[in-house]
Design an enzyme around this catalytic site. Structure first.
Site, PDB file in Angstrom:
ATOM      1  N   GLY A  55       0.911  -1.255  -0.075  1.00  0.00           N
ATOM      2  CA  GLY A  55      -0.224  -0.413   0.091  1.00  0.00           C
ATOM      3  C   GLY A  55       1.111   1.417   0.057  1.00  0.00           C
ATOM      4  N   CYS A  82       5.341  -6.272   0.667  1.00  0.00           N
ATOM      5  CA  CYS A  82       6.130  -4.854   1.431  1.00  0.00           C
ATOM      6  C   CYS A  82       5.240  -3.639   2.383  1.00  0.00           C
ATOM      7  CB  CYS A  82       5.539  -4.006   0.284  1.00  0.00           C
ATOM      8  SG  CYS A  82       6.258  -2.152  -0.475  1.00  0.00           S
ATOM      9  N   TYR A  83       3.755  -3.069   2.226  1.00  0.00           N
ATOM     10  CA  TYR A  83       3.876  -2.050   3.513  1.00  0.00           C
ATOM     11  C   TYR A  83       3.400  -3.211   4.073  1.00  0.00           C
ATOM     12  CZ  TYR A  83       0.382   0.764   6.131  1.00  0.00           C
ATOM     13  OH  TYR A  83      -0.095   0.632   7.643  1.00  0.00           O
ATOM     14  N   HIS A 168       7.845  -7.581  -3.896  1.00  0.00           N
ATOM     15  CA  HIS A 168       6.584  -7.970  -4.189  1.00  0.00           C
ATOM     16  C   HIS A 168       6.619  -9.638  -5.578  1.00  0.00           C
ATOM     17  CE1 HIS A 168       4.131  -4.871  -4.034  1.00  0.00           C
ATOM     18  NE2 HIS A 168       5.440  -3.735  -3.696  1.00  0.00           N
ATOM     19  N   GLU A 170       4.468 -11.687  -5.742  1.00  0.00           N
ATOM     20  CA  GLU A 170       3.383 -12.022  -6.479  1.00  0.00           C
ATOM     21  C   GLU A 170       3.203 -11.162  -7.694  1.00  0.00           C
ATOM     22  OE1 GLU A 170       3.425  -9.386  -4.204  1.00  0.00           O
ATOM     23  OE2 GLU A 170       2.044  -7.852  -4.800  1.00  0.00           O
ATOM     24  N   ASP A 226     -19.084 -12.135 -19.519  1.00  0.00           N
ATOM     25  CA  ASP A 226     -19.415 -12.697 -18.440  1.00  0.00           C
ATOM     26  C   ASP A 226     -20.803 -13.046 -17.710  1.00  0.00           C
ATOM     27  OD1 ASP A 226     -17.000 -12.062 -17.433  1.00  0.00           O
ATOM     28  OD2 ASP A 226     -17.053  -9.807 -17.213  1.00  0.00           O
ATOM     29  N   LYS A 365     -11.306 -13.086 -14.818  1.00  0.00           N
ATOM     30  CA  LYS A 365     -11.916 -14.204 -15.739  1.00  0.00           C
ATOM     31  C   LYS A 365     -11.246 -15.283 -15.940  1.00  0.00           C
ATOM     32  CE  LYS A 365     -14.152 -11.718 -19.413  1.00  0.00           C
ATOM     33  NZ  LYS A 365     -14.722 -10.327 -19.490  1.00  0.00           N
TER      34      LYS A 365
END
Ligand code: XMP
Length: 509
Positions: A55, A82-83, A168, A170, A226, A365
């Protein structure tokens, strides 16, 4: 369905959805929750693990987002990123400092073992994006990794299963990131990874059946992936009580309205009503130039068209929508700042008269696509390129007018035809033309022209959260450009958008 859960506490980082994606890719179900709600939610849902996202804040800032320290005493493993890493250190008695330099980009990292780094080399590359860092560990912690600028790039209190990483894991730029997340999920949290599509389809159909027993349901069908998956899923659960209404808002691509009508009526025998509301939408959008306002107006008009239709259809109890998880998160249900309010969420008026059914609300998705295949939809529909709910309105910068829309429709049809002819359909995630609302001087024959510029946007992506501009071969671009200026009236210039996301977005508005 009894399922294992990971809770992701959202502290407003831009990669938060990506963390959730990565967890789901390991077949572990997870939910992103605003940080304020984490403790209460964790107590009720008893997750297998908790992840704190990054963040933009600094832990010392006034009003910096925080969680109650009690989170660490629940006996649930925690991974701070991170944060989230800095906050963990700060709350548990470590020291976080703000230096006058930043660590940003790919950075060499030295790793000192531990379960979190099982199977990972002792030296590798990680993606850093921070200023503050942890200088002193909280009591009971040890350092698991460091970089040149960051003495505590990873830390752990292995007894309490509390972990923090400054980098990170991710993002793709951290090559060992997936392995690290797997270690956290399976070795530390003890997840099994049993979140699979056949389970999901069965439980969604069952849930829809229960919720809508004896009720009449109106489905907003747009023909996109969708809403199509939603409609076919609901058709299986609800049958005759489902009425699909396809609002043709006049902001669709060339011939799209007719194609959608044919497909659902003929191929799926779905109870469908088409409402041609193009004029109404154009009137509502008259003079409106602000992108957010356009989205809100379109959302509002949608709902009110539905309300009117429902009056004609007799009693309707529920509105069924194809809202998916990124729409929910990007509209601010999590903590990340609102980038664009997606029309299917942000535009909903408070006095809406229906209950809402959103069976795909927690799916990403690619999960929706897998679900579509699972319930028997054809590949061509499931892999149809995404199209925004507000349609061409967000590709028509400035005021939305029929003459401008026609230019977009005609140029877009040429682009799609050429992409298809050249076998590039599967290589590009999304491609379309837009009107930047710029006129420029040109020369055609011997005459000066002052016509519109058409923009081409074509991107490669895995999930639309990040993208790169597609490297369409020059000769194909050349052909597209020549065809657009010669075949589409009122255009004398074509430009190609060569920006990735971030910093840009896929759509222009
Ligand atoms: P951006 O422009 O935010 O778009 O990078 C990411 C993806 O979302 C699509 N998009 C929308 N889809 N309602 C939708 O259902 C919307 O309001 C909307 N706006 C953007 C966009 O086409 C891209 O695939």
């Amino acid at each position: 369905m009894e399922r294992e859960l990971i809770l992701i506490a959202d502290f407003g980082g831009q990669y938060n959805q990506l963390i959730a994606r990565r967890v789901r890719e390991e077949h572990v179900y997870c939910e992103v929750v605003p940080f304020q709600k984490l403790l209460a939610k964790a107590k009720v849902t008893k997750p297998k693990g908790i992840i704190f996202t990054g963040g933009p804040a600094s832990v010392y800032e006034e009003g910096a987002p925080k969680v109650e320290k009690e989170v660490f005493s629940l006996g649930i493993p925690v991974l701070g990123i991170c944060y989230g890493h800095q906050l963990t250190a700060h709350l548990l008695g470590g020291e976080v400092v703000s230096p006058d330099f930043k660590e940003y980009g790919k950075v060499k990292i030295n790793i000192d073992g531990g379960l979190l780094f099982k199977g990972i080399k002792s030296e590798d590359i990680c993606w850093m994006s921070h200023r503050d860092y942890v200088r002193q560990l909280p009591p009971g912690f040890r350092t698991l990794a460091f970089t040149d600028k960051c003495p505590v790039a990873a830390m752990a209190d292995e007894n309490r299963k509390i972990y923090g990483v400054q980098f990170h894991p991710e993002v793709e730029h951290t090559p060992f990131g997936r392995a690290l997340l797997r270690n956290f999920l399976f070795d530390i949290c003890g997840c099994k990874g049993d979140w699979t599509m056949d389970n999901i389809a069965a439980s969604l159909i069952k849930e829809l059946k229960q919720k809508s027993a004896g009720k009449r349901v109106l489905c907003a069908l747009s023909g996109g992936v969708d809403s199509s998956v939603t409609a076919v899923l609901a058709n299986k659960a609800i049958g005759d009580n489902l009425i699909c209404v396809f609002v043709d808002h006049g902001l669709l691509r060339k011939n799209e309205g007719d194609e959608i009508e044919k497909m659902f009526k003929r191929d799926y025998h779905i109870n469908m009503v088409r409402v041609n509301a193009g004029e109404r939408f154009l009137n509502a959008l008259k003079g409106v130039r602000d992108p957010e306002e356009k989205r809100k107006i379109i959302g509002r008009e949608f709902i009110s068209v539905f309300e009117q239709e429902s009056l004609k259809l007799g009693q309707i109890d529920y509105l069924l929508q194809g809202t998916i998880y990124p729409d929910v998160i990007e509209s601010g249900a999590g903590q990340a700042s609102v980038i664009k309010s997606h029309h299917n969420v942000g535009g909903l008026p408070k006095n809406m008269k229906f209950g809402l059914l959103e069976p795909l609300r927690l799916l990403f998705k690619d999960e929706v696509r897998a679900l579509g295949l699972e319930i028997g939809l054809p590949k061509s529909l499931v892999w149809r390129q995404p199209f925004p709910g507000p349609g061409l309105a967000v590709r028509c910068l400035g005021e939305v007018r029929e003459d401008k829309l026609k230019i977009i429709r005609d140029s877009d049809a040429i682009l799609r035809e050429e992409i298809s002819k050249n076998g590039l359909e599967d290589k590009i995630w999304q491609y379309f033309t837009f009107l930047p609302n710029i006129k420029s001087v040109g020369v055609m024959g011997d005459e000066r022209t002052y016509f519109h510029t058409v923009g081409i946007r074509a991107v490669t992506s895995v999930d639309a959260m990040t993208c790169d501009w597609a490297k369409i071969p020059y000769d194909v671009l050349d052909k597209i450009s020549s065809r657009i200026v010669s075949e589409v009236e009122g255009v004398n210039r074509v430009i190609y958008d060569v920006t990735s996301k971030p910093p840009a977005t896929i759509e222009w508005e």
